[in-house]
Design an enzyme around this catalytic site. Structure first.
Site, PDB file in Angstrom:
ATOM      1  N   HIS A   1      45.933  32.714  18.889  1.00  0.00           N
ATOM      2  CA  HIS A   1      45.944  34.166  19.127  1.00  0.00           C
ATOM      3  C   HIS A   1      46.085  34.536  20.608  1.00  0.00           C
ATOM      4  O   HIS A   1      46.720  35.515  20.942  1.00  0.00           O
ATOM      5  CB  HIS A   1      44.688  34.816  18.524  1.00  0.00           C
TER       6      HIS A   1
ATOM      7  N   LYS B   1      48.005  34.260  27.052  1.00  0.00           N
ATOM      8  CA  LYS B   1      47.238  34.231  28.310  1.00  0.00           C
ATOM      9  C   LYS B   1      47.809  33.230  29.305  1.00  0.00           C
ATOM     10  O   LYS B   1      47.422  33.240  30.474  1.00  0.00           O
ATOM     11  CB  LYS B   1      45.768  33.914  28.021  1.00  0.00           C
TER      12      LYS B   1
ATOM     13  N   HIS C   1      44.525  42.728  18.911  1.00  0.00           N
ATOM     14  CA  HIS C   1      43.768  43.719  19.700  1.00  0.00           C
ATOM     15  C   HIS C   1      44.058  45.157  19.265  1.00  0.00           C
ATOM     16  O   HIS C   1      43.721  46.107  19.976  1.00  0.00           O
ATOM     17  CB  HIS C   1      44.066  43.547  21.193  1.00  0.00           C
TER      18      HIS C   1
ATOM     19  N   ASP D   1      37.208  37.492  16.262  1.00  0.00           N
ATOM     20  CA  ASP D   1      37.406  37.404  17.712  1.00  0.00           C
ATOM     21  C   ASP D   1      36.272  38.110  18.458  1.00  0.00           C
ATOM     22  O   ASP D   1      35.703  37.566  19.405  1.00  0.00           O
ATOM     23  CB  ASP D   1      38.763  38.060  18.053  1.00  0.00           C
TER      24      ASP D   1
HETATM   25 FE   LIG Z   1      43.244  38.210  22.837  1.00  0.00          FE
END
Ligand SMILES: [Fe+2]
Length: 249
Positions: free
Chosen positions: A112, A116, A166, A194
């Site tokens: 997920h 990043k 998100h 999460d």
């Molecule tokens: Fe995330």
């Protein structure tokens, strides 16, 4: 009508017997052939299944390697991906998803935050609160992640989780501002997992909340952050299930 002689009848019966015997032999041969065919099919099926399992294992190892590569950078999250994937499977099962432990679902859970990789260390490791600009950069990780994962065919089902984890039920999330049922169900399920992990994990700026408190905080966000149906399912899961996962991961 002409009557058959006894000799003719005997001959006819013998002929019929021979015909019967021939048909029996043919049937027996066909049966042997069919059995051989079935055995071949079974063997092929077994080989196919072994290959599929081997492929799934390879995929899983690849996905884990990728997710570990992301985690190795994000020092604060530790075994976040493994734990959150296991939470996700439990919530998916409680919410009645048809295949809660399907590989594509697990792959989405594990990957997920792969986006990043594009977030600079200075932001990822910043101990204090982020500036508006830094937050905007950080908020790009779901879209970047979806782009990365979207290029890999066997991960095509995982993309939805990566892109939409998100989003918020009330439409105030990111990156697409989707609301309610517009958010893929798997992403709605995963969002709970999460946040549960984020709340219960120690951060540089705060200690992790106890499980009970974190669960209450999540339930309070039903209908705002989270899908109320998913929260109803989440509430049915025993505390011990999450404690056990936390211990194992
Ligand atoms: Fe995330």
């Amino acid at each position: 009508m002409e009557l058959n002689t006894e000799a003719e009848l005997t001959e006819e019966i013998a002929g019929l017997r021979e015909e019967l015997a021939r048909r029996d032999r043919e049937a027996a041969e066909k049966e042997v052939q069919l059995e051989r065919y079935a055995a071949d099919l079974r063997e092929t099926f077994k080989e196919e299944r072994a290959l599929t399992q081997q492929l799934t294992r390879s995929y899983r190892a690849t996905v884990r390697a990728l997710s570990n590569a992301v985690e190795a950078r994000d020092a604060y999250t530790g075994k976040h991906a493994e734990r959150v994937a296991a939470y996700g499977v439990e919530i998916a099962r409680a919410a009645g998803l048809p295949r809660p432990d399907a590989p594509d679902l697990e792959f989405g859970f594990l990957l997920h935050d792969i986006g990043k990789v594009a977030v600079p260390d200075s932001i990822l490791y910043k101990p204090g609160p982020l500036t508006t600009e830094e937050r905007a950069l950080m908020a790009r990780h779901p879209a970047i992640g979806a782009e990365i994962v979207g290029q890999i065919e066997f991960l095509s089902d995982a993309v939805k989780i990566v892109r939409s984890h998100h989003e918020r039920w009330d439409g105030t999330g990111y990156p697409d501002g989707l609301a309610g049922d517009q958010i893929p169900l798997t992403a709605r399920v995963f969002a709970v997992a999460d946040v549960l992990d984020a709340l219960t994990t120690d951060r540089p700026y705060r200690a992790g909340f106890p499980l009970r408190q974190a669960r209450t905080m999540i339930v309070e966000e039903s209908g705002t952050h989270f899908d109320p149906h998913v929260i109803d399912a989440f509430r049915t899961i025993d505390d011990m299930t999450f404690v056990q996962i936390g211990r194992d991961a």
